[in-house]
Design a protein around this motif. Structure first.
Motif, PDB file in Angstrom:
ATOM      1  N   UNK A 113      -6.360 -19.691 -26.191  1.00  0.00           N
ATOM      2  CA  UNK A 113      -7.203 -19.234 -25.080  1.00  0.00           C
ATOM      3  C   UNK A 113      -6.999 -20.036 -23.807  1.00  0.00           C
ATOM      4  N   UNK A 114      -5.964 -20.865 -23.733  1.00  0.00           N
ATOM      5  CA  UNK A 114      -5.838 -21.782 -22.599  1.00  0.00           C
ATOM      6  C   UNK A 114      -5.616 -21.057 -21.278  1.00  0.00           C
ATOM      7  N   UNK A 115      -5.089 -19.822 -21.324  1.00  0.00           N
ATOM      8  CA  UNK A 115      -4.820 -19.094 -20.084  1.00  0.00           C
ATOM      9  C   UNK A 115      -5.912 -18.076 -19.759  1.00  0.00           C
ATOM     10  N   UNK A 116      -7.031 -18.098 -20.493  1.00  0.00           N
ATOM     11  CA  UNK A 116      -8.049 -17.063 -20.349  1.00  0.00           C
ATOM     12  C   UNK A 116      -9.291 -17.575 -19.631  1.00  0.00           C
ATOM     13  N   UNK A 117     -10.003 -16.661 -18.984  1.00  0.00           N
ATOM     14  CA  UNK A 117     -11.292 -16.982 -18.393  1.00  0.00           C
ATOM     15  C   UNK A 117     -12.270 -17.429 -19.479  1.00  0.00           C
ATOM     16  N   UNK A 118     -13.319 -18.156 -19.051  1.00  0.00           N
ATOM     17  CA  UNK A 118     -14.243 -18.755 -20.013  1.00  0.00           C
ATOM     18  C   UNK A 118     -14.926 -17.714 -20.889  1.00  0.00           C
ATOM     19  N   UNK A 119     -15.361 -16.599 -20.304  1.00  0.00           N
ATOM     20  CA  UNK A 119     -16.058 -15.595 -21.106  1.00  0.00           C
ATOM     21  C   UNK A 119     -15.105 -14.906 -22.076  1.00  0.00           C
ATOM     22  N   UNK A 120     -13.875 -14.625 -21.609  1.00  0.00           N
ATOM     23  CA  UNK A 120     -12.871 -14.017 -22.493  1.00  0.00           C
ATOM     24  C   UNK A 120     -12.485 -15.012 -23.581  1.00  0.00           C
ATOM     25  N   UNK A 121     -12.332 -16.283 -23.192  1.00  0.00           N
ATOM     26  CA  UNK A 121     -12.019 -17.333 -24.160  1.00  0.00           C
ATOM     27  C   UNK A 121     -13.064 -17.368 -25.273  1.00  0.00           C
ATOM     28  N   UNK A 122     -14.315 -17.292 -24.881  1.00  0.00           N
ATOM     29  CA  UNK A 122     -15.375 -17.358 -25.885  1.00  0.00           C
ATOM     30  C   UNK A 122     -15.305 -16.173 -26.839  1.00  0.00           C
ATOM     31  N   UNK A 123     -15.040 -14.969 -26.306  1.00  0.00           N
ATOM     32  CA  UNK A 123     -14.976 -13.789 -27.174  1.00  0.00           C
ATOM     33  C   UNK A 123     -13.816 -13.883 -28.157  1.00  0.00           C
ATOM     34  N   UNK A 124     -12.682 -14.391 -27.692  1.00  0.00           N
ATOM     35  CA  UNK A 124     -11.519 -14.525 -28.577  1.00  0.00           C
ATOM     36  C   UNK A 124     -11.801 -15.549 -29.676  1.00  0.00           C
ATOM     37  N   UNK A 125     -12.390 -16.689 -29.301  1.00  0.00           N
ATOM     38  CA  UNK A 125     -12.710 -17.712 -30.306  1.00  0.00           C
ATOM     39  C   UNK A 125     -13.796 -17.226 -31.266  1.00  0.00           C
ATOM     40  N   UNK A 126     -14.753 -16.450 -30.749  1.00  0.00           N
ATOM     41  CA  UNK A 126     -15.763 -15.857 -31.620  1.00  0.00           C
ATOM     42  C   UNK A 126     -15.114 -14.931 -32.649  1.00  0.00           C
ATOM     43  N   UNK A 127     -14.114 -14.170 -32.192  1.00  0.00           N
ATOM     44  CA  UNK A 127     -13.412 -13.258 -33.090  1.00  0.00           C
ATOM     45  C   UNK A 127     -12.719 -14.025 -34.213  1.00  0.00           C
ATOM     46  N   UNK A 128     -12.012 -15.099 -33.855  1.00  0.00           N
ATOM     47  CA  UNK A 128     -11.340 -15.909 -34.879  1.00  0.00           C
ATOM     48  C   UNK A 128     -12.365 -16.489 -35.843  1.00  0.00           C
ATOM     49  N   UNK A 129     -13.498 -16.919 -35.305  1.00  0.00           N
ATOM     50  CA  UNK A 129     -14.559 -17.480 -36.155  1.00  0.00           C
ATOM     51  C   UNK A 129     -15.136 -16.433 -37.104  1.00  0.00           C
ATOM     52  N   UNK A 130     -15.331 -15.214 -36.597  1.00  0.00           N
ATOM     53  CA  UNK A 130     -15.844 -14.133 -37.445  1.00  0.00           C
ATOM     54  C   UNK A 130     -14.881 -13.849 -38.594  1.00  0.00           C
ATOM     55  N   UNK A 131     -13.598 -13.807 -38.287  1.00  0.00           N
ATOM     56  CA  UNK A 131     -12.589 -13.547 -39.313  1.00  0.00           C
ATOM     57  C   UNK A 131     -12.584 -14.647 -40.363  1.00  0.00           C
ATOM     58  N   UNK A 132     -12.765 -15.871 -39.909  1.00  0.00           N
ATOM     59  CA  UNK A 132     -12.802 -17.000 -40.856  1.00  0.00           C
ATOM     60  C   UNK A 132     -13.970 -16.860 -41.817  1.00  0.00           C
ATOM     61  N   UNK A 133     -15.147 -16.520 -41.273  1.00  0.00           N
ATOM     62  CA  UNK A 133     -16.327 -16.412 -42.128  1.00  0.00           C
ATOM     63  C   UNK A 133     -16.248 -15.227 -43.091  1.00  0.00           C
ATOM     64  N   UNK A 134     -15.743 -14.101 -42.580  1.00  0.00           N
ATOM     65  CA  UNK A 134     -15.730 -12.883 -43.388  1.00  0.00           C
ATOM     66  C   UNK A 134     -14.606 -12.860 -44.414  1.00  0.00           C
ATOM     67  N   UNK A 135     -13.458 -13.409 -44.051  1.00  0.00           N
ATOM     68  CA  UNK A 135     -12.287 -13.342 -44.930  1.00  0.00           C
ATOM     69  C   UNK A 135     -12.040 -14.650 -45.680  1.00  0.00           C
ATOM     70  N   UNK A 136     -12.759 -15.720 -45.314  1.00  0.00           N
ATOM     71  CA  UNK A 136     -12.500 -17.015 -45.933  1.00  0.00           C
ATOM     72  C   UNK A 136     -11.214 -17.650 -45.466  1.00  0.00           C
ATOM     73  N   UNK A 137     -10.712 -17.199 -44.311  1.00  0.00           N
ATOM     74  CA  UNK A 137      -9.450 -17.706 -43.773  1.00  0.00           C
ATOM     75  C   UNK A 137      -9.629 -19.110 -43.221  1.00  0.00           C
ATOM     76  N   UNK A 138      -8.632 -19.951 -43.429  1.00  0.00           N
ATOM     77  CA  UNK A 138      -8.608 -21.286 -42.815  1.00  0.00           C
ATOM     78  C   UNK A 138      -7.935 -21.183 -41.454  1.00  0.00           C
ATOM     79  N   UNK A 139      -8.304 -22.070 -40.539  1.00  0.00           N
ATOM     80  CA  UNK A 139      -7.747 -22.044 -39.184  1.00  0.00           C
ATOM     81  C   UNK A 139      -7.280 -23.433 -38.790  1.00  0.00           C
ATOM     82  N   UNK A 140      -6.011 -23.530 -38.351  1.00  0.00           N
ATOM     83  CA  UNK A 140      -5.497 -24.732 -37.709  1.00  0.00           C
ATOM     84  C   UNK A 140      -5.485 -24.439 -36.215  1.00  0.00           C
ATOM     85  N   UNK A 141      -6.437 -25.017 -35.490  1.00  0.00           N
ATOM     86  CA  UNK A 141      -6.631 -24.742 -34.067  1.00  0.00           C
ATOM     87  C   UNK A 141      -5.957 -25.837 -33.245  1.00  0.00           C
TER      88      UNK A 141
END
Length: 542
Positions: free
Chosen positions: A181-209
């Motif tokens: 998200x380094x090239x994104x606006x703050x609100x867009x950045x938050x939505x993208x990170x929220x999406x990754x977080x949702x996927x982690x919780x729902x699918x049990x996916x691990x994330x190396x950020x």
């Protein structure tokens, strides 16, 4: 359960002087369902480490040692061909730059579906159905339309969602998100990170950020690994590192993260007014913009109004920020103030001069009083010129002084922006991003302007480099009495540098006032949304 375990990883690159090791014995684990943040500046080795795990090092890169266990299987010695069976299936990658990562001549749906076809799916109906499911899953409206579109037809946030859809297509156990998200606006950045977080919780996916921003790590990670010069200098639970870093470097990263900073800048005392009578007579505002309007023609449609009745004032010797997302009109407003664009309506008073009404020859003289520093110092500096020539160029253009005088002035300016004198003989490509931005600032100061307009001038820099540039701007303002118009999408940076703020949305100012007041008591919903998106404010979900 451990999904990824790295031990003693060493990576080197081929150079003209032989191989140079850049990652020195790095090791860490990522647990199932965990977000682990790999944090450090550019050159710390974090992206190299992440790419080495799945065999995506650039040409000349090589893993020289160590173990990389994915699900208990050591893949460190696998060939590039064999690693292809891992990529997408066991590990998904979300790269930093969607523009460079997406093929501009192929539709989005074809590109997302490619990973399914590469891994054996031959039924085109199944591929299409899965592509539409993925595009919907990552929050893109009208997936059927998006699948037919090309990358240039999507916004930056949409393109990043497409990359996430590709990364999760085969339901991998681990996602590597490399500065997603380094090239994104703050609100867009938050939505993208929220999406990754949702996927982690729902699918049990691990994330190396992978990130340079400890504010983002504070929001999203359960554990943090800090890299410096290719070595791990600190690791542990995120809350412990944020509360009490043990390493000096980690402490500096924390101090420099604008989202984690506290305090506001106070307007300076009127040191630049000569006496009480002059203070009473002098206009206290360096810039007064009133009712600015700018439209652009659009073929076959009504003109697009990029700036719509914008008004603000900037006190002499202070910093005023124009803040908003991409498309809010802030950069167009800045170009009106500097007269790189002519307003369709409205007035611009620059210390008593109506800038909007100037002729072409008068606009040239205006450049003596107002200078612009761009976002990307590499593209704005001539790669064929030496730094000495670049800094002295405004003096040459205005025929100030002889060659020796201009050279002496260039040296003084390089000293003032805290660069060593030996950079004068170098070219821009020989300097780091932070050094190039200092050169751009030195050039802007060459003809002693009263006003400097900074258009996203620190948004492309790491937080530590960014912090040094902000400190430089503050000291120059205090020494020279400069007035800044600071353009940014990042409210955390705006909090740190500005005295007053105008918040822009869709070409209009929706709220403005003192920075401290606006942060403490925002009155507009859009301002509250921007503030809520500042990293470092979100509680990390388990």
């Amino acid at each position: 359960m451990t999904v990824l375990s790295i031990e003693g990883l060493r990576v080197s690159y081929a150079t003209s002087a032989g191989r140079r090791e850049v990652v020195h014995g790095v090791g860490f684990d990522v647990a199932e369902g965990e977000v682990l943040a790999l944090v450090g500046e550019s050159g710390s080795g974090k992206s190299t480490t992440a790419h080495a795990l799945i065999g995506l090092l650039p040409e000349g890169g090589r893993v020289d040692g160590g173990a990389v266990q994915l699900g208990g299987v050591d893949i460190a010695g696998w060939s590039s061909r064999r690693l292809r069976s891992v990529r997408g299936v066991s590990v998904g990658l979300v790269p930093q730059d969607p523009v460079a990562s997406l093929d501009p001549v192929r539709p989005i749906g074809v590109q997302v579906g490619e990973i399914l076809r590469v891994h054996g799916e031959r039924d085109s109906r199944v591929v299409r159905a899965r592509v539409l499911e993925l595009l919907e899953r990552v929050g893109l409206d009208d997936p059927a339309l998006r699948a037919r579109q090309y990358p240039h037809e999507l916004s930056g946030g949409m393109r990043q969602r497409v990359l996430i859809a590709t990364a999760i297509a085969l339901r991998p156990r681990l996602i590597i998100a490399d500065e997603p998200t380094s090239a994104l606006d703050a609100t867009v950045q938050r939505r993208v990170l929220d999406l990754i977080d949702d996927l982690r919780r729902e699918e049990g996916t691990s994330v190396l950020l992978v990130t340079h921003d400890l504010g983002v790590a504070a929001d999203r990670a359960q554990r943090i690994v800090v890299l410096k010069d290719g070595r791990v200098v600190e690791e542990g639970p995120a809350d412990e590192i944020l509360a009490g870093p043990r390493d000096v470097y980690t402490g500096q990263l924390l101090a420099d993260a604008p989202a984690l900073a506290t305090g506001f800048r106070r307007p300076p005392a009127p040191l630049f007014l000569r006496d009480a009578s002059a203070a009473a007579a002098e206009n206290p505002y360096a810039i007064t913009a009133t009712g600015l309007v700018k439209e652009f023609a659009v073929r076959g449609r009504e003109p697009f109004r990029a700036v719509d009745d914008v008004s603000f004032r900037v006190r002499r010797g202070t910093t005023h920020a124009l803040v908003g997302e991409s498309g809010s009109g802030k950069t167009t407003t800045a170009r009106l103030i500097t007269r790189f664009l002519h307003p369709d309506a409205g007035t611009i008073d620059l210390d008593g001069t109506d800038v909007a009404g100037l002729s072409r020859s008068e606009v040239r003289e205006l450049r003596r009083r107002i200078q612009l520093v761009y976002q990307n110092p590499f593209s704005s500096l001539d790669p064929r010129q030496s730094i000495a020539q670049i800094v002295a160029e405004p003096l040459h253009n205005f025929r100030e002084g002889c060659r020796a005088d201009r050279a002496a002035r260039a040296g003084e300016l390089i000293d003032r922006v805290a660069l060593p004198r030996d950079v004068l003989d170098r070219t821009p490509r020989e300097l780091s991003g932070g050094q190039r931005q200092r050169v751009a600032i030195a050039r802007a100061l060459a003809i002693r302007p009263d006003v400097v307009v900074l258009d996203e001038a620190v948004s492309a820099l790491d937080v530590t480099v960014q912090a040094r540039i902000l400190e430089l701007l503050e000291s120059l303002q205090q020494e020279l009495g400069l007035t800044y118009l600071f353009i940014s999408h990042d409210l955390a940076v705006v909090r740190r540098i500005s005295h007053t703020v105008s918040v822009m949305r869709r070409g209009r100012v929706v709220e403005q006032g003192a920075t401290e007041d606006l942060f403490a008591n925002p009155t507009h919903d859009y301002t509250r949304e921007l503030l809520a998106a500042v990293p470092g404010r979100t509680e990390v979900a388990a």
